[in-house]
Design a protein around this motif. Structure first.
Motif, PDB file in Angstrom:
ATOM      1  N   PHE A  19      32.335  41.158  44.701  1.00 56.09           N
ATOM      2  CA  PHE A  19      32.099  42.068  43.577  1.00 56.09           C
ATOM      3  C   PHE A  19      30.813  42.867  43.808  1.00 56.09           C
ATOM      4  N   TRP A  20      29.709  42.161  44.062  1.00 52.56           N
ATOM      5  CA  TRP A  20      28.424  42.840  44.243  1.00 52.56           C
ATOM      6  C   TRP A  20      28.374  43.612  45.556  1.00 52.56           C
ATOM      7  N   LYS A  21      29.129  43.176  46.544  1.00 49.78           N
ATOM      8  CA  LYS A  21      29.194  43.919  47.803  1.00 49.78           C
ATOM      9  C   LYS A  21      29.824  45.296  47.579  1.00 49.78           C
ATOM     10  N   THR A  22      30.895  45.340  46.788  1.00 51.38           N
ATOM     11  CA  THR A  22      31.539  46.612  46.457  1.00 51.38           C
ATOM     12  C   THR A  22      30.597  47.505  45.653  1.00 51.38           C
ATOM     13  N   ILE A  23      29.882  46.908  44.704  1.00 57.78           N
ATOM     14  CA  ILE A  23      28.938  47.669  43.879  1.00 57.78           C
ATOM     15  C   ILE A  23      27.842  48.276  44.757  1.00 57.78           C
ATOM     16  N   ARG A  24      27.311  47.486  45.693  1.00 58.57           N
ATOM     17  CA  ARG A  24      26.251  47.991  46.585  1.00 58.57           C
ATOM     18  C   ARG A  24      26.742  49.178  47.407  1.00 58.57           C
ATOM     19  N   LYS A  25      27.989  49.090  47.899  1.00 58.49           N
ATOM     20  CA  LYS A  25      28.566  50.201  48.667  1.00 58.49           C
ATOM     21  C   LYS A  25      28.657  51.460  47.801  1.00 58.49           C
ATOM     22  N   MET A  26      29.074  51.289  46.557  1.00 62.94           N
ATOM     23  CA  MET A  26      29.194  52.431  45.659  1.00 62.94           C
ATOM     24  C   MET A  26      27.831  53.058  45.388  1.00 62.94           C
ATOM     25  N   VAL A  27      26.820  52.208  45.171  1.00 60.01           N
ATOM     26  CA  VAL A  27      25.474  52.711  44.927  1.00 60.01           C
ATOM     27  C   VAL A  27      24.991  53.519  46.133  1.00 60.01           C
ATOM     28  N   LEU A  28      25.196  52.987  47.331  1.00 62.04           N
ATOM     29  CA  LEU A  28      24.760  53.680  48.548  1.00 62.04           C
ATOM     30  C   LEU A  28      25.485  55.013  48.714  1.00 62.04           C
ATOM     31  N   LEU A  29      26.785  55.031  48.417  1.00 61.60           N
ATOM     32  CA  LEU A  29      27.551  56.272  48.532  1.00 61.60           C
ATOM     33  C   LEU A  29      27.068  57.309  47.518  1.00 61.60           C
ATOM     34  N   LEU A  30      26.782  56.877  46.300  1.00 60.10           N
ATOM     35  CA  LEU A  30      26.277  57.799  45.280  1.00 60.10           C
ATOM     36  C   LEU A  30      24.903  58.349  45.664  1.00 60.10           C
ATOM     37  N   VAL A  31      24.043  57.471  46.186  1.00 62.73           N
ATOM     38  CA  VAL A  31      22.718  57.911  46.628  1.00 62.73           C
ATOM     39  C   VAL A  31      22.844  58.910  47.773  1.00 62.73           C
ATOM     40  N   ALA A  32      23.705  58.579  48.750  1.00 63.67           N
ATOM     41  CA  ALA A  32      23.892  59.472  49.902  1.00 63.67           C
ATOM     42  C   ALA A  32      24.448  60.825  49.468  1.00 63.67           C
ATOM     43  N   PHE A  33      25.424  60.802  48.557  1.00 62.02           N
ATOM     44  CA  PHE A  33      26.026  62.048  48.084  1.00 62.02           C
ATOM     45  C   PHE A  33      25.002  62.889  47.330  1.00 62.02           C
ATOM     46  N   THR A  34      24.162  62.218  46.526  1.00 61.88           N
ATOM     47  CA  THR A  34      23.117  62.922  45.790  1.00 61.88           C
ATOM     48  C   THR A  34      22.116  63.576  46.735  1.00 61.88           C
ATOM     49  N   VAL A  35      21.708  62.848  47.779  1.00 62.94           N
ATOM     50  CA  VAL A  35      20.764  63.392  48.766  1.00 62.94           C
ATOM     51  C   VAL A  35      21.352  64.609  49.460  1.00 62.94           C
ATOM     52  N   VAL A  36      22.628  64.527  49.831  1.00 62.80           N
ATOM     53  CA  VAL A  36      23.300  65.666  50.473  1.00 62.80           C
ATOM     54  C   VAL A  36      23.330  66.862  49.521  1.00 62.80           C
ATOM     55  N   CYS A  37      23.646  66.605  48.254  1.00 60.76           N
ATOM     56  CA  CYS A  37      23.682  67.688  47.257  1.00 60.76           C
ATOM     57  C   CYS A  37      22.298  68.303  47.045  1.00 60.76           C
ATOM     58  N   MET A  38      21.269  67.463  47.036  1.00 61.81           N
ATOM     59  CA  MET A  38      19.905  67.965  46.892  1.00 61.81           C
ATOM     60  C   MET A  38      19.517  68.849  48.064  1.00 61.81           C
ATOM     61  N   ALA A  39      19.885  68.408  49.279  1.00 65.73           N
ATOM     62  CA  ALA A  39      19.594  69.208  50.474  1.00 65.73           C
ATOM     63  C   ALA A  39      20.334  70.539  50.424  1.00 65.73           C
ATOM     64  N   GLY A  40      21.615  70.489  50.016  1.00 65.08           N
ATOM     65  CA  GLY A  40      22.394  71.719  49.892  1.00 65.08           C
ATOM     66  C   GLY A  40      21.832  72.643  48.839  1.00 65.08           C
ATOM     67  N   ALA A  41      21.358  72.057  47.714  1.00 61.58           N
ATOM     68  CA  ALA A  41      20.762  72.867  46.645  1.00 61.58           C
ATOM     69  C   ALA A  41      19.496  73.562  47.128  1.00 61.58           C
ATOM     70  N   TYR A  42      18.703  72.862  47.927  1.00 64.33           N
ATOM     71  CA  TYR A  42      17.446  73.433  48.414  1.00 64.33           C
ATOM     72  C   TYR A  42      17.685  74.528  49.449  1.00 64.33           C
ATOM     73  N   ILE A  43      18.646  74.296  50.343  1.00 65.38           N
ATOM     74  CA  ILE A  43      18.859  75.220  51.466  1.00 65.38           C
ATOM     75  C   ILE A  43      19.641  76.462  51.041  1.00 65.38           C
ATOM     76  N   CYS A  44      20.766  76.250  50.357  1.00 63.94           N
ATOM     77  CA  CYS A  44      21.646  77.397  50.091  1.00 63.94           C
ATOM     78  C   CYS A  44      22.145  77.482  48.657  1.00 63.94           C
ATOM     79  N   GLY A  45      21.711  76.557  47.791  1.00 61.44           N
ATOM     80  CA  GLY A  45      22.240  76.527  46.430  1.00 61.44           C
ATOM     81  C   GLY A  45      21.938  77.775  45.627  1.00 61.44           C
ATOM     82  N   ILE A  46      20.685  78.209  45.621  1.00 60.19           N
ATOM     83  CA  ILE A  46      20.287  79.370  44.819  1.00 60.19           C
ATOM     84  C   ILE A  46      20.969  80.663  45.296  1.00 60.19           C
TER      85      ILE A  46
END
Length: 420
Positions: free
Chosen positions: A286-313
């Motif tokens: 159960f907690w292993k699946t939750i940890r994977k989801m947290v990591l994926l959400l964090v990674a996706f957020t970081v990618v979105c932040m990078a995209g927002a900074y580089i080409c978002g505006i």
């Protein structure tokens, strides 16, 4: 002919999945498209009026929804009939519009803004009303019809809205056109085909209506407060700043919903498995699946932040024809706050699995109180940056509250039956 074409043959699992995903996806992106294109074709000021109208509509629509759909769909024993659910839906839609009218009066909007806000809320109320038919389609094994309804009603009404807006440049007539096409959409995709699953009727019986409202109330409160958290900073901008600033903030805020959409696609398919693991006491996987989801959400957020900074505006400027260069860092900041909100979304599901209803209610109520008080103060003092900070503070608090509750109730000791 049209009726047979919409109903089609016996749906396969693939068709059910396809139309459900199509309907959800189209509906989710409708708000983003409406906001961006309105600002582009109607200008900053009118776009700002429409933006706050849509924000309020997306919050008040949960009065019409009342989180009744899941309850109706899972009513396998037919404890209540469609006609009884239908009666509750009509009442909730009327209550929604009365509250919208009251809000407009309290806010003392000028006549033009008041009419636009009321009509946009009415337009969204049609989705809330249609929901009772789509829930019955789902319940009777025709989730494809629910998906078709959401897809085609959304596409047609948005198309009509923009055709009128581009031809006339008039926001009022564009919204009226969307409402008329929305009503026709309900007639075609709900009323016309409903006899394949049941008969349309309404039963206004006081005791039954009260029972449905009572049983769905906790679900409604939680979801309404969640939408308020997403709306509080935008409402503060509307109250404290000129309409054009609402346009800018809405343009920057809307991409945040993409992270929530990703979170939904990530979490929902795993929900049943997580529930079974918890019920069986298999906490390690159960907690292993939750940890994977947290990591994926964090990674996706970081990618979105990078995209927002580089080409978002630059991309947003092309879409809405506004100068947004001064808001580059703020855009990245809002994406980060959106990532925090996505983690809250995951924690909400964990709390739901744990049946921590008390914790969910306390968390949403206290975070909404925080949002109510800090959003106006910070926006008045610091403008759009203040609004952005108020959003981060409210969702950040809720994330910490849920984490502490989970640790206190479920990690340090074994779960006990009935604990919340």
């Amino acid at each position: 002919m049209l009726k047979r074409l919409i109903i089609g043959g016996e749906p396969s699992e693939k068709k059910l999945f396809f139309w459900n995903m199509m309907g959800s996806g189209v509906y989710a992106f409708t708000s983003l498209i409406l906001t961006y294109m309105t600002i582009r074709f109607a200008g900053d000021r009118e776009g700002g009026v429409f933006a706050i109208a849509l924000t309020l509509a997306q919050m008040f629509i949960y009065i019409a929804y009342y989180e009744m759909r899941n309850y109706q769909v899972t009513d396998a024993e037919d404890k209540f009939t469609f006609s009884q659910y239908h009666a509750v839906k009509i009442i909730n839609c009327i209550v929604m519009m009365v509250i919208v009218a009251g809000y407009i009066i309290v806010m003392r909007y000028d006549m033009h803004k008041a009419i636009i806000v009321f009509l946009v809320c009415f337009y969204r109320m049609l989705d809330g009303y249609s929901d009772v038919y789509e829930a019955e389609f789902h319940k009777r094994g025709r989730l494809d019809l629910a998906g078709k309804s959401m897809t085609f009603r959304s596409v047609i009404s948005v198309a009509v809205y923009f055709i009128i807006l581009i031809l006339t440049g008039d926001l009022l007539w564009s919204v009226i056109g969307a409402i008329v096409s929305g009503l026709i959409g309900i007639g075609v995709f709900n009323l016309l085909v409903f006899d394949c699953v049941g008969k349309i009727s309404v039963e206004f019986e006081g005791a039954t209506i009260k029972k449905i409202l009572t049983e769905c109330f906790p679900l409604f409160v939680g979801m309404f407060l969640w939408t308020y958290l997403l709306s509080a900073s935008r409402i503060a901008v509307d109250a404290k700043m000129a309409s054009e600033f609402q346009s800018y903030y809405q343009v920057l805020f809307m991409p945040v919903s993409v992270i929530n959409l990703f979170a939904g696609f990530l979490i929902r398919p795993s929900l049943l498995g997580l529930t079974e693991q918890y019920a069986n006491g298999d906490m390690k996987p159960f907690w292993k699946t939750i940890r994977k989801m947290v990591l994926l959400l964090v990674a996706f957020t970081v990618v979105c932040m990078a995209g927002a900074y580089i080409c978002g505006i630059p991309i947003l400027e092309v879409l809405v024809k506004c100068d947004l260069k001064a808001y580059r860092i703020m855009f990245v900041f809002l994406i980060f706050a959106g990532g925090i909100n996505a983690l809250v979304y995951l924690l909400y599901y964990i709390m739901t699995i744990f049946r921590a209803g008390k914790g969910i209610m306390i968390g949403y109520i206290t975070s909404s109180v925080i949002a109510f008080f800090v959003s106006g103060v910070l926006t008045e003092k610091h403008g759009l940056w203040g609004a952005s900070w108020s959003y981060l503070l409210s969702v950040g608090y809720l994330m910490l509250f849920f984490v502490i509750w989970i640790i206190k109730k479920r990690v340090w000791h074994a779960p006990r039956v009935g604990e919340s």
